[in-house]
Design an enzyme around this catalytic site. Sequence first.
Site, PDB file in Angstrom:
ATOM      1  N   THR A   1      10.506  29.670  34.590  1.00  0.00           N
ATOM      2  CA  THR A   1       9.956  29.578  35.943  1.00  0.00           C
ATOM      3  C   THR A   1      10.972  30.030  36.991  1.00  0.00           C
ATOM      4  OG1 THR A   1       8.532  27.752  35.278  1.00  0.00           O
ATOM      5  CG2 THR A   1       8.927  28.027  37.634  1.00  0.00           C
TER       6      THR A   1
ATOM      7  N   SER B   1       3.185  29.739  37.896  1.00  0.00           N
ATOM      8  CA  SER B   1       2.050  29.896  36.986  1.00  0.00           C
ATOM      9  C   SER B   1       1.965  31.317  36.437  1.00  0.00           C
ATOM     10  CB  SER B   1       0.751  29.546  37.720  1.00  0.00           C
ATOM     11  OG  SER B   1       0.752  28.183  38.107  1.00  0.00           O
TER      12      SER B   1
ATOM     13  N   PHE C   1      12.829  24.609  39.029  1.00  0.00           N
ATOM     14  CA  PHE C   1      12.041  23.530  38.426  1.00  0.00           C
ATOM     15  C   PHE C   1      12.241  23.469  36.917  1.00  0.00           C
ATOM     16  CE2 PHE C   1       9.499  24.322  42.350  1.00  0.00           C
ATOM     17  CZ  PHE C   1       9.780  23.100  42.955  1.00  0.00           C
ATOM     18  N   ILE C   2      13.496  23.544  36.505  1.00  0.00           N
ATOM     19  CA  ILE C   2      13.814  23.540  35.083  1.00  0.00           C
ATOM     20  C   ILE C   2      14.098  22.110  34.628  1.00  0.00           C
ATOM     21  CG2 ILE C   2      15.318  24.467  33.300  1.00  0.00           C
ATOM     22  CD1 ILE C   2      13.511  26.525  34.871  1.00  0.00           C
TER      23      ILE C   2
ATOM     24  N   ILE D   1      -7.247  -1.674  42.366  1.00  0.00           N
ATOM     25  CA  ILE D   1      -7.622  -2.999  41.871  1.00  0.00           C
ATOM     26  C   ILE D   1      -6.547  -4.024  42.209  1.00  0.00           C
ATOM     27  CG2 ILE D   1      -7.956  -4.343  39.744  1.00  0.00           C
ATOM     28  CD1 ILE D   1      -9.423  -1.854  38.610  1.00  0.00           C
TER      29      ILE D   1
ATOM     30  N   GLY E   1      -4.651  -3.856  44.791  1.00  0.00           N
ATOM     31  CA  GLY E   1      -4.545  -3.975  46.234  1.00  0.00           C
ATOM     32  C   GLY E   1      -3.119  -3.762  46.730  1.00  0.00           C
ATOM     33  N   GLY E   2      -2.714  -4.570  47.713  1.00  0.00           N
ATOM     34  CA  GLY E   2      -1.388  -4.420  48.304  1.00  0.00           C
ATOM     35  C   GLY E   2      -0.268  -4.603  47.290  1.00  0.00           C
TER      36      GLY E   2
ATOM     37  N   GLU F   1       3.901  22.720  33.258  1.00  0.00           N
ATOM     38  CA  GLU F   1       3.369  23.232  31.981  1.00  0.00           C
ATOM     39  C   GLU F   1       1.951  23.788  32.140  1.00  0.00           C
ATOM     40  OE1 GLU F   1       5.394  23.540  29.689  1.00  0.00           O
ATOM     41  OE2 GLU F   1       6.976  22.169  30.278  1.00  0.00           O
TER      42      GLU F   1
ATOM     43  N   THR G   1      -0.665  24.469  35.690  1.00  0.00           N
ATOM     44  CA  THR G   1      -1.401  23.664  36.664  1.00  0.00           C
ATOM     45  C   THR G   1      -2.861  23.489  36.249  1.00  0.00           C
ATOM     46  OG1 THR G   1      -2.060  25.598  37.943  1.00  0.00           O
ATOM     47  CG2 THR G   1       0.051  24.573  38.523  1.00  0.00           C
TER      48      THR G   1
END
Length: 390
Positions: A130, A136, A160-161, A338, A340-341, A364, A366
């Site tokens: 990359t 891509s 981004f290796i 589920i 919540g906070g 790997e 998108t």
Amino acid sequence: MVDFSLSDEERQIRDTVRTFITREVMPLEQEVLRNERAGAPAIDPSVLREVRDKARRAGFWGINTPEEYGGMNLGAVMTAILVMETGRSFVPFSFGGSADNILYGCDDEQKKRYLIPTLEGERRSCFAITEPGAGSDARNIRTRAVRDGGDWVINGEKTFITGGAEADFVMVFAVTDPGRGADGGVTCFLVDRDMGWKSEPIPTMGQWGPASLVFDDVRVPAANVLGEVDQGFPLAMRWIGQGRYIIPAHAIGAAERMLQMAVDYAKIRHSMGHPIADYQAIQWQIADSQVEIESAKWLTLYAAWRVQQGRDARHASSIAKLQGAVMANQVADRVLQIHGGLGYTKELPIERWYRELRLLRIFEGTDEIQRRTIARNLLKGHARLGGIGE
């Protein structure tokens, strides 16, 4: 015939790994959370090495490595199942004794210098294709390698290796024939860090720690070509495609663990005089998550089965990767909702998984690339509907 039933031995292996993860890995989770709240690295590498050594003493070493190299060679299906088990914990643990699949293409001398030390945990590799202008679209890479006597001189940047900041050697792909490019003009080189390339970590929203790599007149001996000159692009595609089923396998483990957290919490959290598990809004989120997890699981196992059978698994792996990545993000979102906070706090690992799993829809390949691949295969006749037995 596709048959995913496990033998008694395979079932014992799975259960042993599940017990190992529960007893040896999950107890480290609170340490990871404390470290990250304090802004420190998640866990000291020496701790992970100790856990890997325990796993090795228990017989788990190189789960997908050929027996001739001291591995277990369990096959793709069992590898996927065991990755589901390790994925149940957010501690960045993996079994040792493995190497990037294309390193098995090393010649005898390269195996001594790169493959064997990597399997033994003495060396660390990274895979670099990359670039800033070629994510891509891997065919658009611009890093160049020019022959100079008995050497090659590499110039360019990779980004981004994964593992790039920690690796001591890199499998880097560079254009060696600009006229042909990816169609027979890209070569893979094994390049030691002390040959001159430099790395810089890239901060991200999750725990993934990629790096940018810079090659500035890095001189590499011709003996460090992996495979054949100008034939590196098929190697890159083999690396990317062969293990793509691993990504949704990891996602399934994480999603199952989170869903169990949601089920347990829904039973004890009361609202308006009732456990929130009594409310349809919660029940549907739990039900939808279970359906999506099971769907992703069977798609992933089918892709792994095709790999194990030596069949073309690219189409099935794209389907599994797309479904698994999307599923994991949807489940993480529901589980956080589920809770919540409380789910939004750093006291629980849900928000961590929420950030971490978002990566699966990007790296790997998108979501958009997987959809493009799936549609193109159908439109061009490379795959057909109802072809599961082929």
